[in-house]
Design a protein around this motif. Structure first.
Motif, short mmCIF file in Angstrom:
data_model
loop_
_atom_site.label_atom_id
_atom_site.label_comp_id
_atom_site.label_asym_id
_atom_site.label_seq_id
_atom_site.Cartn_x
_atom_site.Cartn_y
_atom_site.Cartn_z
N LEU A 111 -21.32 -3.08 4.92
CA LEU A 111 -20.20 -3.21 3.98
C LEU A 111 -18.95 -3.69 4.69
N ASP A 112 -18.73 -3.24 5.92
CA ASP A 112 -17.58 -3.70 6.70
C ASP A 112 -17.65 -5.21 6.94
N LEU A 113 -18.85 -5.71 7.25
CA LEU A 113 -19.00 -7.15 7.49
C LEU A 113 -18.71 -7.93 6.21
N LEU A 114 -19.26 -7.48 5.09
CA LEU A 114 -19.11 -8.20 3.83
C LEU A 114 -17.66 -8.23 3.35
N THR A 115 -16.91 -7.19 3.64
CA THR A 115 -15.52 -7.09 3.17
C THR A 115 -14.51 -7.47 4.25
N PHE A 116 -14.98 -7.92 5.40
CA PHE A 116 -14.11 -8.32 6.52
C PHE A 116 -13.26 -7.16 7.03
N ARG A 117 -13.86 -5.96 7.01
CA ARG A 117 -13.15 -4.80 7.53
C ARG A 117 -13.89 -4.21 8.74
N LEU A 118 -14.54 -5.10 9.52
CA LEU A 118 -15.25 -4.63 10.71
C LEU A 118 -14.31 -4.33 11.87
N GLY A 119 -13.06 -4.84 11.81
CA GLY A 119 -12.08 -4.52 12.85
C GLY A 119 -11.71 -5.67 13.75
N ILE A 120 -12.30 -6.86 13.55
CA ILE A 120 -11.94 -8.00 14.37
C ILE A 120 -12.07 -9.27 13.54
N GLY A 121 -11.25 -10.26 13.85
CA GLY A 121 -11.23 -11.53 13.12
C GLY A 121 -10.01 -12.32 13.54
N ILE A 122 -9.57 -13.22 12.67
CA ILE A 122 -8.40 -14.04 12.97
C ILE A 122 -7.15 -13.18 13.04
N VAL A 123 -6.39 -13.35 14.11
CA VAL A 123 -5.09 -12.69 14.24
C VAL A 123 -4.03 -13.63 13.66
N MET A 124 -3.29 -13.15 12.68
CA MET A 124 -2.29 -13.99 12.02
C MET A 124 -1.04 -14.12 12.89
N ALA A 125 -1.17 -14.92 13.93
CA ALA A 125 -0.08 -15.16 14.88
C ALA A 125 -0.36 -16.49 15.56
N PRO A 126 0.65 -17.13 16.15
CA PRO A 126 0.40 -18.37 16.87
C PRO A 126 -0.69 -18.19 17.92
#
Length: 390
Positions: A111-126
């Motif tokens: 469920l974390d993978l499907l909802t993008f709540r696994l804890g890592i991904g794109i950091v919204m910063a330069p």
């Protein structure tokens, strides 16, 4: 719509466009412009496009098929099939060193993978602003418009060497969950991700032109993709991917569940129509209605939505692989509308209340998370057209 879309061609903002609108059994498709800047081969209905993140809904659907087959469970930790992600540790703070960590409160789940709540991904910063961003880039894990170059086992091993940025379930972080999900699907099925997609989705839906690369006999139908040129004196656009020698001209090392597919407007319509039909296609079905409803329901808390606004926009949440409109602040953002955009210039959304699918295909990379003008004008034209017709 014709006049508005043609204007983007005439101004040189995009070389070519294919638009598709499907509503209540009627389908309207139109092609504009050329496949290449200065070229003589016109865009056509069967032109192939790199659909990038429009791959994500298909990956989510494949995962739900395996849930229905009993091969996966939504609340099950991924550790059984992805031991590389067991025993996670989490950064104490985003700006801190990557070895300053605490143990994860719990394992990552499907469920974390499907909802993008696994804890890592794109950091919204330069790019490169924080140590974790720099480390992700060094390891070839930085999300972007071109899929990874490492094979899946090596890619997930590298990801497992990094700490999470947030505790599992705590925050929405874009993209990486779909690439992890693709590896999980392949391991759960005991087949390649391409085979899972083809046997369970593409072949049943007649999506014969959709895949992770373009065979030699179809390369003439794949246009070059373009990006904004850093030197305006050399022209507004420069080639991002050459169809003859580029990333999609051969089978990839990493079949990216987050952004690796090529497809046509009609193929993608078949997938969208299946979703609008509650998982059914003709006399058979791909998914149960319950799975489709779960996929197209917002799963983010108000706090998570607030933190994701830079990417999702206002009044949109996230389901499984798709954004979901939860409020209306524009004539196109009707509650219940679901779908997603592709960073190489594509957009596909469905509106159950209108029995509507709209698909826009271009080959120009987006310059920012904010949808480009051609996206906004396409969707405005779609809703204006159906209301004028009614």
């Amino acid at each position: 719509m014709h006049d508005v879309m043609a204007g983007y061609i005439e101004r040189g903002e995009v070389p070519g466009i294919v638009t598709l609108i499907s509503r209540k059994g009627e389908v309207h498709v139109e092609a504009y412009g050329m496949k290449a800047l200065g070229g003589s081969s016109p865009m056509s209905r069967d032109t192939l496009f790199r659909i990038a993140s429009m791959t994500k809904p298909i990956t989510a659907a494949a995962a739900m098929i395996l849930v229905e087959e009993g091969k996966l469970q939504l609340d099950e930790p991924v550790d059984r099939l992805l031991p590389e992600l067991a025993g996670r540790r989490v950064l104490k703070r985003l700006e801190g060193p990557i070895d300053d960590m605490v143990p994860a409160n719990r394992p990552i789940t499907l469920l974390d993978l499907l909802t993008f709540r696994l804890g890592i991904g794109i950091v919204m910063a330069p790019p490169g602003q924080y140590p974790i961003q720099r480390k992700m880039a060094d390891l070839g894990l930085e999300p972007g418009p071109t899929p990874p170059v490492h094979e899946p086992d090596e890619w997930i091993r590298r990801l497992g060497s990094l700490p999470l940025i947030h505790q599992p379930g705590e925050a929405w972080m874009y993209h990486t969950g779909s690439d992890v999900l693709g590896i999980l699907i392949a391991r759960a099925a005991g087949q390649s991700l391409e085979h899972v997609f083809r046997s369970r989705i593409f072949d049943p839906l007649g999506m014969g032109d959709t895949g992770f690369h373009v065979p030699a006999g179809k390369l003439a139908r794949l246009p070059a993709s373009y990006m904004t040129s850093p030197d305006p004196s050399q022209g507004t656009l420069m080639v991002h991917d050459d169809p003859e020698v580029g990333r999609w001209s051969r089978p990839p090392a990493f079949p990216s569940g987050g952004g690796g597919l090529v497809s046509t407007a009609d193929d993608y319509l078949a997938f969208c129509r299946m979703m609008l039909n509650g998982g059914r296609q003709g006399s058979g079905h791909i998914l149960s209605r319950s799975s489709v409803e779960l996929m197209t329901t917002n799963h983010l808390t108000p706090k998570q939505i607030e933190g994701a606004c830079d990417f999702l926009g206002v009044n949109r949440g996230w389901g499984f692989g798709v954004s979901v409109s939860i409020g209306q602040d524009h004539l196109t953002s009707k509650p219940g509308r679901f779908g997603w955009d592709g960073g190489i210039g594509t957009s596909g959304f469905s509106d159950p209340n209108e029995d509507l699918v709209g698909i826009l295909m271009t080959q120009r990379l987006m310059d920012s998370p904010e949808p480009p003008g051609v996206f906004q004008d396409f969707w405005t034209s779609v809703y204006q057209a159906i209301e004028a017709g009614d």
